[in-house]
Design an enzyme around this catalytic site. Structure first.
Site, PDB file in Angstrom:
ATOM      1  CE  LYS A   1      -4.175  -1.882   0.791  1.00 22.62           C
ATOM      2  NZ  LYS A   1      -5.333  -1.699  -0.079  1.00 22.62           N
TER       3      LYS A   1
ATOM      4  CG  ASP B   1      -4.329  -0.339  -3.829  1.00 20.63           C
ATOM      5  OD1 ASP B   1      -4.669   0.728  -4.371  1.00 20.63           O
ATOM      6  OD2 ASP B   1      -5.142  -1.172  -3.392  1.00 20.63           O
TER       7      ASP B   1
ATOM      8  CD  GLU C   1      -4.863  -2.626  -6.640  1.00 18.53           C
ATOM      9  OE1 GLU C   1      -5.802  -2.148  -5.971  1.00 18.53           O
ATOM     10  OE2 GLU C   1      -4.385  -3.750  -6.411  1.00 18.53           O
TER      11      GLU C   1
ATOM     12  CG  ASP D   1      -9.580  -1.795  -6.568  1.00 14.68           C
ATOM     13  OD1 ASP D   1     -10.722  -2.260  -6.699  1.00 14.68           O
ATOM     14  OD2 ASP D   1      -8.957  -1.864  -5.487  1.00 14.68           O
TER      15      ASP D   1
ATOM     16  CE  LYS E   1     -10.624  -4.522  -3.080  1.00 17.54           C
ATOM     17  NZ  LYS E   1      -9.660  -4.029  -4.081  1.00 17.54           N
TER      18      LYS E   1
END
Ligand SMILES: O=C(O)CCC(=O)c1ccccc1C(=O)O
Ligand SMILES: [Mg+2]
Length: 322
Positions: free
Chosen positions: A133, A161, A190, A213, A235
């Site tokens: 992240k 991300d 992302e 995403d 997701k």
């Protein structure tokens, strides 16, 4: 004869789990059990706070309506609420044996915590791809961590991300800190910027490939090949039915993009179904499923090698049965 039961689970989370500025103390969701004659199918309906638009109560109401239709002999159309559509479609697919059993339990480890422990964990991977992240701290720190990991482990590839946290200048300053020779080993980053247009321009300028995403869930999003875009993240709890997920995956593959199945912090039951979906529909992409350890328990089905205690069906609260 058809029967349906809804159970509610509630699992304490690890102390530090924060979703878009709100602390998640417990993960709560529904499990649906369908039976028809001798066959049984399970699914998970678990709207994710701060991500899903529906609440758990709304999801339960919608699920009950759909289940009543199904019990009356219908094949209900997909629900408009993504978590409901996903959970019911999984339960039906298990019931009718259309969800293959074989699972892809690889999970692109989320890198955090103690670096020594992290290196040991990464070194032990067969397929060396991990996720970091970024955008939570200074861009220079993110850049240094990326360089450090990629330099230390020459066969490692990274997914990053940023969750749309950067302005274009911030994203550019991150890119400047990442050694250009290492950039090709960033599989994708992302959602670097606040808007899709900024993210695209960043990708084309920096040579760092990006993935969509959040964008995939926006009404005007269309899957298409664009310079600098490598993948879409799916997701399912936030997207909808298995049919909808399959459609997106097919569109991605046709456009030459990778499709990556990823977690919305489902329980071990939902996660293991995502691992089966990944093996079935995206066999070449390591799924993003490293979220079980954010929880303090598993539910109903075990994830391989997890030492977390298991909540069995007897321990779940039955909220509806028909
Ligand atoms: O994608 C993964 O590898 C893990 C899942 C993950 O990162 C995530 C999980 C829940 C909500 C948002 C996100 C996210 O992609 O930021
Ligand atoms: Mg993401």
């Amino acid at each position: 004869m058809r029967g349906a039961t809804l159970y509610r689970y509630s699992v304490p989370m690890d102390a530090g789990v924060v979703l878009r500025d709100q602390r998640l103390q417990r993960r709560e969701g529904l499990l649906v059990r369908l039976c028809e004659d001798e066959r049984v199918g399970w699914g998970e309906i678990a709207p994710l706070p701060a991500f899903s638009r529906e609440t758990l109560d709304e999801a339960q109401q919608a699920a009950q309506r759909r289940l009543r239709d199904w019990l009356a002999g219908g094949e209900p159309p997909d629900d408009a609420l993504p978590s409901v559509a996903f959970g019911l479609s999984c339960a039906l697919a298990e019931l009718t044996q259309r969800l293959p059993e074989t699972a892809d339990y690889r999970k692109a480890p989320l890198c955090s915590g103690d670096p020594d422990e992290l290196f040991a964990r990464l070194q032990a991977l067969d397929d060396k791809v991990a996720k970091v992240k970024v955008g939570l701290y200074e861009a220079v720190r993110d850049g240094m961590i990326v360089n450090l990991l990629l330099e230390a482990l020459p066969d490692l590839r990274l997914r990053l991300d940023a969750n749309r946290s950067w302005t274009r200048p911030k994203a550019d300053s991150f890119a400047r800190y990442v050694n250009p020779a290492l950039r090709p080993r960033i599989d994708f980053l992302e959602e670097p910027c606040k808007t899709r247009a900024e993210s695209l321009a960043f990708a084309q300028h920096s040579g760092i490939a990006i993935a969509w995403d959040e964008s995939v869930r926006e009404a005007d999003f269309r899957v298409r090949a664009e310079p600098g875009v490598r993948a879409i993240v799916i997701k399912p709890t936030l997207i909808g039915s298995l049919t909808r997920c399959r459609q997106l995956i097919e569109q991605a593959h046709q456009a030459g993009l990778e499709a990556v199945i990823s977690s919305s912090i489902e329980s071990s039951l939902g996660l293991s179904q995502l691992a089966r979906i990944a093996h079935w529909l995206t066999p070449h992409a390591v799924p993003g499923l490293d979220t079980l350890d954010l929880m303090r328990a598993q539910v109903l089905r075990r994830w391989p090698d997890s030492a977390l205690p298991l909540q069995t069906v007897e321990q779940l609260e039955t909220v509806w049965r028909s």
